[in-house]
Design an enzyme around this catalytic site. Structure first.
Site, PDB file in Angstrom:
ATOM      1  N   HIS A 161     -78.306  37.359 -13.458  1.00  0.00           N
ATOM      2  CA  HIS A 161     -77.468  36.853 -12.363  1.00  0.00           C
ATOM      3  C   HIS A 161     -76.263  37.754 -12.096  1.00  0.00           C
ATOM      4  O   HIS A 161     -75.644  37.659 -11.051  1.00  0.00           O
ATOM      5  CB  HIS A 161     -76.997  35.432 -12.681  1.00  0.00           C
ATOM      6  CG  HIS A 161     -78.116  34.433 -12.632  1.00  0.00           C
ATOM      7  ND1 HIS A 161     -78.290  33.544 -11.610  1.00  0.00           N
ATOM      8  CD2 HIS A 161     -79.151  34.215 -13.488  1.00  0.00           C
ATOM      9  CE1 HIS A 161     -79.371  32.803 -11.828  1.00  0.00           C
ATOM     10  NE2 HIS A 161     -79.905  33.186 -12.970  1.00  0.00           N
ATOM     11  N   ASP A 212     -69.503  41.351  -8.289  1.00  0.00           N
ATOM     12  CA  ASP A 212     -70.138  40.033  -8.421  1.00  0.00           C
ATOM     13  C   ASP A 212     -71.642  40.199  -8.289  1.00  0.00           C
ATOM     14  O   ASP A 212     -72.107  40.968  -7.433  1.00  0.00           O
ATOM     15  CB  ASP A 212     -69.634  39.100  -7.302  1.00  0.00           C
ATOM     16  CG  ASP A 212     -69.513  37.650  -7.753  1.00  0.00           C
ATOM     17  OD1 ASP A 212     -70.233  37.261  -8.686  1.00  0.00           O
ATOM     18  OD2 ASP A 212     -68.694  36.921  -7.165  1.00  0.00           O
TER      19      ASP A 212
HETATM   20  O1  LIG Z   1     -71.566  29.234 -17.519  1.00  0.00           O
HETATM   21  P1  LIG Z   1     -70.150  29.712 -17.322  1.00  0.00           P
HETATM   22  O2  LIG Z   1     -69.688  30.631 -18.413  1.00  0.00           O
HETATM   23  O3  LIG Z   1     -69.224  28.564 -17.059  1.00  0.00           O
HETATM   24  O4  LIG Z   1     -70.112  30.584 -15.972  1.00  0.00           O
HETATM   25  C1  LIG Z   1     -70.715  30.169 -14.757  1.00  0.00           C
HETATM   26  C2  LIG Z   1     -71.827  31.118 -14.321  1.00  0.00           C
HETATM   27  O5  LIG Z   1     -71.210  32.329 -13.901  1.00  0.00           O
HETATM   28  C3  LIG Z   1     -72.055  33.438 -13.607  1.00  0.00           C
HETATM   29  O6  LIG Z   1     -72.747  33.232 -12.378  1.00  0.00           O
HETATM   30  C4  LIG Z   1     -73.590  34.194 -11.783  1.00  0.00           C
HETATM   31  O7  LIG Z   1     -74.670  33.558 -11.126  1.00  0.00           O
HETATM   32  C5  LIG Z   1     -74.543  33.306  -9.734  1.00  0.00           C
HETATM   33  C6  LIG Z   1     -75.900  32.779  -9.248  1.00  0.00           C
HETATM   34  O8  LIG Z   1     -76.901  33.759  -9.396  1.00  0.00           O
HETATM   35  C7  LIG Z   1     -74.147  34.560  -8.983  1.00  0.00           C
HETATM   36  O9  LIG Z   1     -73.994  34.287  -7.577  1.00  0.00           O
HETATM   37  C8  LIG Z   1     -72.825  35.085  -9.542  1.00  0.00           C
HETATM   38  O10 LIG Z   1     -72.512  36.314  -8.895  1.00  0.00           O
HETATM   39  C9  LIG Z   1     -72.945  35.327 -11.033  1.00  0.00           C
HETATM   40  O11 LIG Z   1     -71.647  35.630 -11.518  1.00  0.00           O
HETATM   41  C10 LIG Z   1     -72.987  33.692 -14.771  1.00  0.00           C
HETATM   42  O12 LIG Z   1     -73.816  34.810 -14.509  1.00  0.00           O
HETATM   43  C11 LIG Z   1     -73.767  32.450 -15.150  1.00  0.00           C
HETATM   44  O13 LIG Z   1     -74.575  32.703 -16.299  1.00  0.00           O
HETATM   45  C12 LIG Z   1     -72.785  31.349 -15.488  1.00  0.00           C
HETATM   46  O14 LIG Z   1     -73.471  30.151 -15.783  1.00  0.00           O
HETATM   47  O1  LIG Z   2     -64.614  23.835  -7.359  1.00  0.00           O
HETATM   48  C1  LIG Z   2     -65.725  24.353  -7.297  1.00  0.00           C
HETATM   49  C2  LIG Z   2     -65.889  25.761  -7.300  1.00  0.00           C
HETATM   50  C3  LIG Z   2     -67.176  26.269  -7.205  1.00  0.00           C
HETATM   51  N1  LIG Z   2     -68.260  25.441  -7.123  1.00  0.00           N
HETATM   52  C4  LIG Z   2     -69.631  25.992  -6.980  1.00  0.00           C
HETATM   53  O2  LIG Z   2     -69.871  26.969  -7.976  1.00  0.00           O
HETATM   54  C5  LIG Z   2     -70.751  27.956  -7.464  1.00  0.00           C
HETATM   55  C6  LIG Z   2     -70.163  29.331  -7.713  1.00  0.00           C
HETATM   56  O3  LIG Z   2     -71.192  30.264  -7.600  1.00  0.00           O
HETATM   57  P1  LIG Z   2     -70.953  31.801  -7.306  1.00  0.00           P
HETATM   58  O4  LIG Z   2     -72.282  32.417  -7.226  1.00  0.00           O
HETATM   59  O5  LIG Z   2     -70.100  31.985  -6.091  1.00  0.00           O
HETATM   60  O6  LIG Z   2     -70.109  32.359  -8.548  1.00  0.00           O
HETATM   61  P2  LIG Z   2     -70.214  32.140 -10.143  1.00  0.00           P
HETATM   62  O7  LIG Z   2     -69.182  31.113 -10.471  1.00  0.00           O
HETATM   63  O8  LIG Z   2     -71.595  31.700 -10.442  1.00  0.00           O
HETATM   64  O9  LIG Z   2     -69.853  33.466 -10.722  1.00  0.00           O
HETATM   65  C7  LIG Z   2     -70.955  27.662  -5.976  1.00  0.00           C
HETATM   66  O10 LIG Z   2     -72.183  26.999  -5.785  1.00  0.00           O
HETATM   67  C8  LIG Z   2     -69.786  26.745  -5.669  1.00  0.00           C
HETATM   68  O11 LIG Z   2     -70.031  25.838  -4.612  1.00  0.00           O
HETATM   69  C9  LIG Z   2     -68.103  24.071  -7.136  1.00  0.00           C
HETATM   70  O12 LIG Z   2     -69.081  23.334  -7.053  1.00  0.00           O
HETATM   71  N2  LIG Z   2     -66.829  23.560  -7.221  1.00  0.00           N
END
Ligand SMILES: O=P(O)(O)OC[C@H]1O[C@H](O[C@H]2O[C@H](CO)[C@@H](O)[C@H](O)[C@H]2O)[C@H](O)[C@@H](O)[C@@H]1O
Ligand SMILES: O=c1ccn([C@@H]2O[C@H](COP(=O)(O)OP(=O)(O)O)[C@@H](O)[C@H]2O)c(=O)[nH]1
Length: 464
Positions: free
Chosen positions: A156, A364
């Site tokens: 991701h 990202d």
């Molecule tokens: O599980 P956390 O440590 O709380 O973090 C939340 C997730 O963050 C990252 O998200 C990624 O996945 C998104 C969907 O593909 C993508 O849009 C974003 O750019 C990525 O940063 C992380 O890779 C996940 O494993 C986490 O669960």
């Molecule tokens: O207050 C918040 C902030 C973020 N999101 C959700 O968290 C996801 C963030 O995904 P993104 O790929 O932009 O970044 P990541 O946190 O996975 O790196 C999106 O679906 C947002 O709608 C949410 O539900 N509530």
């Protein structure tokens, strides 16, 4: 059809309450609800000892199998190697990466433990789909335990260029274990290119036709599968969300003024301090907007035990205070900084209300917020997306106003252009972005990956 077993660090068990913010949990929850199957991973909780038997929760059509981490594993695997080594490295922040052997040992230990706990749940004809940087060694651990099923992996985050990856002391073992999968998916062509570069120039492997790669004695498929959102649901939800109390309050309070919105986990990769500085530059360069445009930044705390995440929180509080102190008036504040999360349904109403979506990560994997902002707009009067060229989403959303988030003047000028953009241009750009958001919807992402995974011949593509 064969059963699907999804494995990810973060599992969103519905009975545990609302899912944490984060694109991965959101995307997988929706994918599994369609297909059914098992979702295996960390419970999100810690306990004094590692949990031996997974906790099983049935919520038709999905069985959730979760394990608590011991406090030590949580520290070394999640806070440590995953989030202080791989995360900064994969986001090109070598300056923040901590290379610590104890954390690395914890990372391997948890991957082994998880594989051993999942092993008895796997049936012969299951297909396994493993997610993200926390679990790169997972397939090689399963293979060691005799699992011959098809196993796919989706990253991701970005995959860094070879020169950056080489800084990781264990890069060789990590790349080797990535090749134990049958299918490896990346978000963008840049990430795939970086993987190829490593395979050819460091691992002595080869890129074959039809997106096949041969390396470390194995043959696998490596392709690009940009993740998306549930477009129609989002469109519907955003129209309804306008009646939600929080959204109505926002609309009422805003009056004639324009709002710019940022929504991100509180993470240094999201470029929030740079965004605040760019907003300040915007007010400085275009004083006519003072008193008329505010930035609303929603930033729920994330990975709060990791020191770098604590630092950024402090930095942002100081910056918001400084900018509001310098420019604020009795009846207008430039920055509304909210350190809490909102349900996604409410966010869609916020997106629809705000004239500009400001999505400026320094790096990202994809950034689903960018796609959600587009899908939530009122088609008759859409807002404008200002998007960092370093978000994976920029590959598809080329009709956004693309910016370099390190260049404050560039972002300030894009903001001015977005706020003053004529309706016709807003509509044209929005229609073009909507077509792209439809092309890479969440359904399509899942179906494309799974159809490729299911076409892997029994026993894999063969060993070299
Ligand atoms: O599980 P956390 O440590 O709380 O973090 C939340 C997730 O963050 C990252 O998200 C990624 O996945 C998104 C969907 O593909 C993508 O849009 C974003 O750019 C990525 O940063 C992380 O890779 C996940 O494993 C986490 O669960
Ligand atoms: O207050 C918040 C902030 C973020 N999101 C959700 O968290 C996801 C963030 O995904 P993104 O790929 O932009 O970044 P990541 O946190 O996975 O790196 C999106 O679906 C947002 O709608 C949410 O539900 N509530």
């Amino acid at each position: 059809m064969s059963r699907l077993v999804v494995v990810s660090n973060r599992v969103a068990v519905p009975t545990d309450g609302p899912a944490q913010a984060g694109g991965l949990a959101v995307a997988l929850r929706e994918a599994l609800q369609e297909n059914g199957g098992i979702w295996f991973g960390w419970s999100g909780k810690t306990s004094p000892k590692p949990q031996d038997e997974p906790t099983m929760t049935e919520v038709e059509p999905v069985t959730y199998a979760t394990l608590d981490l011991s406090r030590r594993d949580h520290q070394e695997y999640y806070n440590g190697f995953a989030n202080r080594t791989l995360w900064p490295l994969f986001h090109y922040r070598l300056d923040l990466a901590d290379f610590n052997r104890q954390d690395y040992a914890g990372y391997l230990r948890v991957n082994t433990h998880f594989a051993e706990r999942l092993r008895p749940l796997i049936r012969e004809d299951d297909d396994l789909w493993v997610h993200d940087y926390h679990l790169i060694p997972f397939a090689s651990e399963l293979r060691r335990l005799g699992v011959e099923n098809r196993i796919g992996f989706f990253l991701h985050t970005p995959f860094p260029t070879m020169e950056v990856l080489l800084a990781l002391p264990s890069h060789d073992r990590l790349a080797r274990s990535l090749c134990a999968y049958d299918v490896v998916g990346f978000q963008t062509v840049n990430d795939l290119r970086a993987f190829h570069e490593y395979i050819v120039h460091e691992a002595g492997g080869e890129i074959l036709g039809d997106n096949m790669v041969r390396a470390f004695g194995r043959t696998l498929k490596a392709e690009v599968y940009p993740i998306g959102i549930e477009v129609e649901t989002m469109q519907r939800t955003s129209a309804h969300a306008m009646q939600e109390p929080a959204v109505r309050r926002l609309v009422k309070h805003m009056g004639e003024r324009n709002l710019v919105i940022g929504v991100d986990r509180l993470d240094y990769s999201k470029g929030i301090p740079e965004r605040f500085r760019s907003f300040e530059r915007f007010l400085e360069k275009f004083p006519a907007h003072q008193g008329k445009v505010s930035l609303m930044q929603i930033a729920p705390v994330s990975r709060g035990e990791v020191p770098e995440y604590k630092n950024i929180r402090e930095e942002l509080e100081a910056l918001a205070g400084h900018i509001n102190g310098v420019y604020g008036e009795l009846d207008w504040m430039p920055i509304r900084y909210l350190n809490k999360g909102y349900p996604r349904e409410t966010l869609t109403g916020f997106y629809r209300t705000c004239r500009v979506g400001l999505v400026t990560p320094l790096r990202d994997g994809m950034n689903l917020v960018a796609k959600e902002y587009v899908a939530s707009q009122n088609p008759h009067e859409p807002g404008v997306l200002v998007l960092s060229r370093f978000a994976g989403a920029a590959r598809e959303l080329d009709a956004a106003l693309q910016v370099n988030p390190y260049d404050q003047d560039n972002v300030a000028e894009a903001l001015n252009r977005a706020i003053t953009m004529p309706l016709e241009e807003r509509r044209e750009r929005w229609e073009s972005m909507m077509a792209k958001v439809h092309d890479s919807s969440l359904d399509k992402w899942r179906e494309r990956f799974l159809s490729v995974l299911r076409s892997v011949p029994p026993g894999g593509f063969g060993n070299a």
